[in-house]
Design an enzyme around this catalytic site. Structure first.
Site, short mmCIF file in Angstrom:
data_model
loop_
_atom_site.label_atom_id
_atom_site.label_comp_id
_atom_site.label_asym_id
_atom_site.label_seq_id
_atom_site.Cartn_x
_atom_site.Cartn_y
_atom_site.Cartn_z
N GLU A 255 -7.29 0.67 2.07
CA GLU A 255 -6.17 0.24 2.34
C GLU A 255 -5.04 0.80 1.67
OE1 GLU A 255 -4.50 -3.86 4.08
OE2 GLU A 255 -4.89 -3.83 2.02
N SER B 212 0.77 -0.68 7.27
CA SER B 212 0.87 -0.53 8.87
C SER B 212 0.13 -0.20 9.98
CB SER B 212 2.67 0.73 8.49
OG SER B 212 3.11 0.66 6.71
C1 PEP Z 1 -1.74 -5.60 4.04
O1 PEP Z 1 -1.01 -6.54 3.80
O2 PEP Z 1 -3.08 -5.90 3.34
C2 PEP Z 1 -0.53 -4.23 4.72
C3 PEP Z 1 -2.29 -3.36 4.95
O3 PEP Z 1 0.57 -4.02 5.17
P1 PEP Z 1 0.84 -4.34 6.49
O4 PEP Z 1 0.60 -4.65 7.55
O5 PEP Z 1 2.36 -5.10 5.95
O6 PEP Z 1 0.87 -2.21 5.78
#
Ligand code: PEP
Length: 254
Positions: free
Chosen positions: A167, A213
């Site tokens: 991430e 996202s």
């Molecule tokens: C997350 O919380 O791990 C995440 C990826 O959030 P988002 O999809 O809102 O970017």
């Protein structure tokens, strides 16, 4: 062949009654899902009620964090046994928000990973770089440190039960998604770090999700990449239809 895993991280969203309604919507939407593993991570407060809602369905339960001690004077924390008793299968560990706001370190990630595995549950271990780290040429060092830190003193047999979630911090909740190529190149590198520790067989079997996202309109491209085995979804997991659209993209990518 690695099974796709799509996990919804609800973060600090939804009251208990809202969580129950969302879980019901997801159970209904995913009733014909056959191949993709679907996981939801509500707040601790809602987790037991959500567990009742998803019983017997295609949806599995995760929580968003855990403490590494069995019990005791740790105000505000929850133990692995508490999580296990209500039927959770997965625990999200080392999310960037935990690292950024709540002093999560490589050491506490490792303690939580080991405790989770000891209890027979499966960690979803989050790793990722900030934009400064990426732009400053530190991407590989940061990710390699995070992966090696998380797996410190974890046996190969236990490592094989873990899921990694790449991430990029700059993509979480920002609406700025990594390109398919950026995500694929980075996740390929992450897999090579796992191979360095445990060898090719464990690395090739390990599922690596992309998170940051991921939405219905970009999921297909991301999930088509060789080293992307699912998604950890924040914002788009808060509505049954957007979450389901991502699950469907995984189901069709198989
Ligand atoms: C997350 O919380 O791990 C995440 C990826 O959030 P988002 O999809 O809102 O970017």
């Amino acid at each position: 062949m690695r099974q796709y895993i799509i996990a919804g991280n609800w973060k600090m969203n939804k009251t208990v009654s809202e969580s129950v309604a969302l879980a019901e919507g997801i159970v209904e939407a995913t009733k014909d899902i056959k191949k993709t593993e679907v996981v939801i991570a509500p707040t601790y407060l809602a987790a037991a009620k959500v567990a009742d809602v998803i019983k017997g369905s295609n949806v599995k339960l995760a929580v968003q964090d855990v403490h590494w001690k069995d019990q005791g004077a740790f105000t505000g924390k929850v133990s692995v046994d508490m999580v296990k008793e209500i039927g959770a299968e997965y625990i999200i560990i080392g999310h960037s928000e935990q690292r950024q706001y709540f002093h999560e370190t490589e050491e506490t990630v490792n303690l939580k990973v080991k405790k989770t595995l000891e209890a027979g549950l499966k960690p979803i271990i989050c790793i990722g770089e900030t934009l400064d780290e990426r732009n400053g040429g530190k991407l590989e060092t940061v990710l390699s440190t995070q992966v090696k830190g998380a797996f410190q003193d974890v046996s190969a047999e236990d490592a094989a039960k873990c899921v990694l979630a790449y991430e990029p911090v700059w993509a979480i909740g920002t609406g700025v998604v990594a390109t398919d190529e950026q995500a694929e190149d980075t996740q390929k590198y992450v897999r090579s770090v796992v191979a360095e520790i445990y060898g090719e067989a464990i690395a090739n079997g390990m599922r690596i999700q992309y998170g940051g996202s991921m939405k219905p309109d970009n999921a297909q491209g991301l999930l088509a990449q060789a080293n992307i085995d699912g998604g950890l979804i924040g914002g788009a997991a808060l509505k049954p239809d957007t979450f389901f659209a991502i699950i469907k993209a995984a189901e069709e990518a198989l």
